[in-house]
Design an enzyme around this catalytic site. Structure first.
Site, PDB file in Angstrom:
ATOM      1  CG  ASP A 144      34.074  35.919  34.696  1.00 21.23           C
ATOM      2  OD1 ASP A 144      34.540  34.887  35.204  1.00 21.23           O
ATOM      3  OD2 ASP A 144      34.456  36.374  33.605  1.00 21.23           O
ATOM      4  NE  ARG A 184      41.509  32.087  39.668  1.00 16.78           N
ATOM      5  CZ  ARG A 184      41.155  32.309  38.410  1.00 16.78           C
ATOM      6  NH1 ARG A 184      40.793  31.301  37.617  1.00 16.78           N
ATOM      7  NH2 ARG A 184      41.174  33.526  37.924  1.00 16.78           N
ATOM      8  CG  ASN A 234      38.829  28.288  34.756  1.00 14.59           C
ATOM      9  OD1 ASN A 234      38.057  28.264  35.699  1.00 14.59           O
ATOM     10  ND2 ASN A 234      39.301  29.404  34.249  1.00 14.59           N
TER      11      ASN A 234
HETATM   12  O1  DOR Z   1      38.816  36.973  32.280  1.00 16.22           O
HETATM   13  C1  DOR Z   1      38.570  35.798  32.511  1.00 16.22           C
HETATM   14  N1  DOR Z   1      39.168  35.162  33.529  1.00 16.22           N
HETATM   15  N2  DOR Z   1      37.728  35.150  31.707  1.00 16.22           N
HETATM   16  C2  DOR Z   1      37.592  33.810  31.784  1.00 16.22           C
HETATM   17  O2  DOR Z   1      36.897  33.260  30.990  1.00 16.22           O
HETATM   18  C3  DOR Z   1      38.360  33.039  32.779  1.00 16.22           C
HETATM   19  C4  DOR Z   1      38.723  33.862  33.922  1.00 16.22           C
HETATM   20  C5  DOR Z   1      39.748  33.225  34.824  1.00 16.22           C
HETATM   21  O3  DOR Z   1      39.558  32.061  35.207  1.00 16.22           O
HETATM   22  O4  DOR Z   1      40.731  33.878  35.169  1.00 16.22           O
END
Ligand code: DOR
Length: 443
Positions: free
Chosen positions: A306, A66, A96
């Site tokens: 993840d 983040r 992201n």
């Molecule tokens: O659930 C998810 N959260 N899948 C993703 O691909 C991105 C991630 C996020 O950055 O919150």
């Protein structure tokens, strides 16, 4: 007389490529300098590992930390502290953020931010966009780059490469394995009516259904084969994709997450509401069973958490305004050790999925196994310890875990990185000194 070793790990059970071995490890200059019976050899520090298993450092190849721009959820310092607390020695961080990591300057900025603040070693993915496709062959070779990440379907943030022609352009530019979020954007959009305007979060896997994942995986495999580019399918969530992926082992590697292996619909949504919401979704038990089969027949190459933290307040918004994602970097090792204790996989397979697998898939330089000359990264675990995962234990800034209250058997006791003890018995030992991960033949 100077010490023979900086550190000796004494009397542990080492999980080596030759199997489990009762032996000492001598560490000098951040590397493994000796394996065997080191007796009373002099060392600046000696860590008694009797009764413990010494694994090669666990590498989590999918986390979202983040920073920059979304630091109210997490930052590099808190995310890597969570990693070290959970026995993870190295992470690959996702692009992201705000701004998204899509240029050389964005990547250099993240590397700068990590210096002296990261508790564990790091590499960063660069996000593919329709605009930067032509630059990716250069970007993927920059220091600190884990490779390219491509979102085929919208998730958290704005990164998206949805069309076949744009995806083909990304795959045609560069050589390294491209990490893929495989959900079909067109189908996601057309099915959004199922949840638009408010719905039960239990409908999340109906909106983002099996076909949404299968279509995308099928498409990207065909495109990758067309240009001969290796791809890594992240967080595979369906039995049907596994059936397809088994016929593309020359080009595709496979990741699963601890949460897809542990939770199942509909129970997870009844118990956790949107705290169980992620993309791709947690699905019915038949998919979880298929993922376990794929762990045990070798189809799965690695486990990535993840780790995708959001605040409690954000998660409490009415679905579908609640954001997708859950934290996981701190709970990966205890959860998978618990599955080992329950007989669902062997400790050897855990090491294969969390150390050797990432090294093989991404070409890590000098990591991923306990071997002479390799970097002295270790996850030291107690296979018998029974402890409870709680919100209180979580050091991620989000401060919660979907596994609060779960008692597991197996716990990370120490995290060692480059020969430094970074976590011992639940205490971080600073200062943070994580380094950039290096890749064979890159940079
Ligand atoms: O659930 C998810 N959260 N899948 C993703 O691909 C991105 C991630 C996020 O950055 O919150």
């Amino acid at each position: 007389m100077s010490d023979a070793y900086d550190l000796i790990l004494a009397r542990g059970t080492l999980c080596t490529p030759s199997g489990r071995v009762e032996a000492d490890v001598g560490i000098t200059g951040g590397r493994i300098a000796a394996l065997g019976d080191l007796g009373a050899a002099p060392a600046a520090t000696r860590l008694d590992c009797s009764g413990l298993h010494v694994l090669p450092g666990v590498i989590d190849t999918q986390v979202h930390f983040r920073e920059p721009g979304i630091e109210h959820k997490e930052d590099i310092a808190t995310g890597t502290a969570a990693a070290a607390m959970g026995g993870v020695t190295a992470v690959f961080e996702m692009p992201n953020t705000k701004p998204a990591t899509v240029t050389a300057a964005d990547l250099a900025d993240k590397c700068r931010r990590a210096k002296d603040r990261a508790w564990v070693d790091m590499a960063f993915y660069v996000g593919a966009t329709p605009d930067n496709a032509g630059d990716l062959a250069v970007l993927e070779r920059l220091p600190g780059c884990a490779g390219i990440k491509l979102f085929m379907g919208s998730s958290t943030g704005t990164l998206l490469v949805a069309d076949d022609s744009a995806i083909a352009a990304v795959l045609a530019n560069g050589l390294r394995r491209v990490a893929i979020h495989a959900e079909d954007e067109e189908r996601l959009r057309s099915r959004f009516t199922i949840v638009a305007g408010g719905a039960d979060v239990g409908l999340h896997p109906a909106w983002r259904d099996v076909e949404t994942a299968v279509n995308a995986t099928r498409r990207v495999l065909a495109l990758a084969e067309g240009v001969g580019r290796p791809v890594h399918i992240l967080h595979v969530s369906t039995a049907e994709e596994l059936d397809i992926l088994k016929d593309h082992r020359d080009i595709a590697t496979v990741e699963v997450t601890p949460q897809h292996l542990t939770l199942a619909a509909p129970g997870c949504y009844e118990a956790l509401d949107a705290f169980a919401q992620m993309n791709p979704p947690i699905r019915e038990a038949r998919h979880r069973d298929a993922l376990w089969q794929a762990v045990n027949n070798g189809l799965v190459d690695c486990i990535g958490s993840d780790h995708a933290p959001h605040t409690r307040e954000e998660k409490k918004k009415p679905y579908p305004d609640s954001p997708s994602g859950m934290p996981g970097v701190q709970t990966l090792v205890p959860l998978i050790l618990d599955h080992v204790a329950k007989g669902r996989l062997s400790l050897e397979r855990l090491v294969d999925l969390t150390s050797a697998g990432p090294a093989r898939i991404f070409g890590l330089a000098g990591r991923g196994r306990i071997a002479l000359g390799y970097r002295a990264d270790f996850t030291i675990v107690d296979l018998n310890a029974k402890r409870m995962i709680t919100h209180r234990w979580i050091v991620s800034r989000c401060g919660w875990t979907p596994f609060d209250g779960l008692t597991v058997q197996g716990w990370p006791i120490a995290t060692l990185i480059g020969g430094r003890i970074v976590m011992h018995e639940g205490q971080l030992i600073g200062p943070p000194a994580g380094e950039a991960i290096r890749f064979i033949g890159v940079g």
